[in-house]
Design an enzyme around this catalytic site. Structure first.
Site, mmCIF file in Angstrom:
data_model
loop_
_atom_site.group_PDB
_atom_site.id
_atom_site.type_symbol
_atom_site.label_atom_id
_atom_site.label_comp_id
_atom_site.label_asym_id
_atom_site.label_seq_id
_atom_site.Cartn_x
_atom_site.Cartn_y
_atom_site.Cartn_z
ATOM 1 N N ASP A 97 0.980 -1.461 0.183
ATOM 2 C CA ASP A 97 -0.113 -0.594 0.147
ATOM 3 C C ASP A 97 0.759 1.866 -0.086
ATOM 4 O O ASP A 97 1.392 0.971 0.678
ATOM 5 C CB ASP A 97 -0.684 0.072 1.366
ATOM 6 N N LYS A 126 -0.419 -0.255 -3.767
ATOM 7 C CA LYS A 126 -2.014 -0.156 -3.867
ATOM 8 C C LYS A 126 -2.017 1.536 -3.861
ATOM 9 O O LYS A 126 -1.203 1.894 -2.802
ATOM 10 C CB LYS A 126 -2.944 -1.104 -3.552
ATOM 11 N N GLU A 195 -14.365 -1.317 -1.460
ATOM 12 C CA GLU A 195 -14.286 -1.126 0.000
ATOM 13 C C GLU A 195 -15.537 -0.524 0.134
ATOM 14 O O GLU A 195 -15.818 0.797 0.276
ATOM 15 C CB GLU A 195 -13.579 -0.538 0.751
HETATM 16 O O1 KIV Z 1 -4.272 -1.181 4.936
HETATM 17 C C1 KIV Z 1 -5.490 -2.220 4.559
HETATM 18 O O2 KIV Z 1 -5.475 -2.891 4.769
HETATM 19 C C2 KIV Z 1 -7.005 -1.615 3.212
HETATM 20 C C3 KIV Z 1 -7.840 -3.353 3.021
HETATM 21 C C4 KIV Z 1 -8.115 -3.304 1.768
HETATM 22 C C5 KIV Z 1 -7.098 -4.089 3.645
HETATM 23 O O3 KIV Z 1 -5.592 -1.457 2.499
#
Ligand code: KIV
Length: 289
Positions: A97, A126, A195
């Site tokens: 992320d 992400k 989400e």
């Molecule tokens: O940071 C996270 O845990 C997420 C989710 C999609 C679970 O972005």
């Protein structure tokens, strides 16, 4: 050594999971399993269980590092977690992320930070929000960095959303989310997290896309599901969101074990003779059964 990969069916528990393998899974109607992990220990458990995709989520911030929201977590903290997860995983696809602030300032900044994640062992990054991220997604993709999108309830925008609220309930918001999804797919994202949105909207988006959707609080029609490690295992404290299913109650098990240990230490029952090197047996009191 050849870089040509083997067949990309990515069946559970077999081949390395790849971006193209995930698309094949969608086409075959096979559900994708995803979970977060933040360290090598957690990643090794997910790997052994055959989870397809491991996300080093920025939820590291509020689930493990003690921050209130995901906003404060830094690149250094995320990179350290990615390196640890990499050491504990191999078959699962590893997605990092991008933390808040690491991709907002400029495309150059975002590119440098995404490169740092791939060098640390991630196989994709992400990013949150919709169509406004399409140019960035396209640029990352063009530079060989697979991108996962994330729309709906996007925790990095908590202050814009006015709290953690289900998104897309009104028809115009639902339409915007569908447009966001289509714009991100067009920009080249290989998968999309949906989400906190009504199940019917997630189903509509999933049906409109060729790339797989991974749902969290978005119903059962997504191509896969993701949960946060500590939520699934019942390690978290505080109010449990509606979409979380706790498959174990590890917090109470851990608490009980740690309290027993403390009691044994205080009462002289730990360590026992058999747990001691060069022990003096008469010094030990056997714990009553
Ligand atoms: O940071 C996270 O845990 C997420 C989710 C999609 C679970 O972005």
């Amino acid at each position: 050594m050849s870089h040509l990969a083997g067949p990309e069916n990515n069946h559970p528990g077999k081949d390395k999971v790849t971006t193209t393998g995930l698309k094949t899974r969608k086409l075959a109607g096979e559900k994708i399993t995803a979970l977060t992990a933040f360290d090598c220990l957690g990643a090794s458990i997910l790997e052994e269980a055959g989870v397809d995709l491991i996300l080093v989520g920025d939820s590291l911030a509020n689930t493990s590092l003690g921050y209130e929201t995901t906003l404060p977590v830094s690149m250094e903290e995320m990179l350290s977690a990615v390196r640890a997860v990499k050491r504990g995983s191999s078959r699962a696809m590893l997605v990092a992320d991008m933390p808040f602030g690491s991709y907002q300032a400029s495309i150059e900044d975002a590119l440098a930070n995404a490169v740092a994640f791939l060098k640390a062992g991630a196989e994709a990054v992400k990013i949150e929000r919709g169509a406004s991220r399409a140019p960035l997604a396209a640029e990352l993709d063009a530079n060989g960095i697979p991108v996962m999108g994330h729309i709906g309830l996007t925790p990095q925008s908590v202050h814009v959303m006015g709290g953690y609220k289900v998104q897309g309930k009104e028809p115009e918001d639902a339409r915007r989310l569908l447009d966001d999804a289509l714009a991100l797919e067009e920009a080249g994202v290989f998968s999309l997290v949906l989400e906190g949105m009504p199940a019917a909207l997630a189903a509509r988006i999933t049906g409109a896309l060729e790339i797989p959707t991974i749902g969290i609080g978005a119903g059962s029609d997504c191509d896969g599901q993701i949960l946060v490690f500590s939520d699934l295992l019942g390690l978290s404290v505080g109010k449990k969101p509606k979409f979380v299913r706790q498959y174990a109650q590890l917090r109470s098990i851990a608490l009980e074990a740690i309290e027993s240990y403390c009691r044994d230490v205080r009462e002289g029952y730990f360590p026992s003779a058999s747990e001691t090197y060069g022990n003096i047996p008469e010094k030990h009191t056997e714990k009553p059964a």
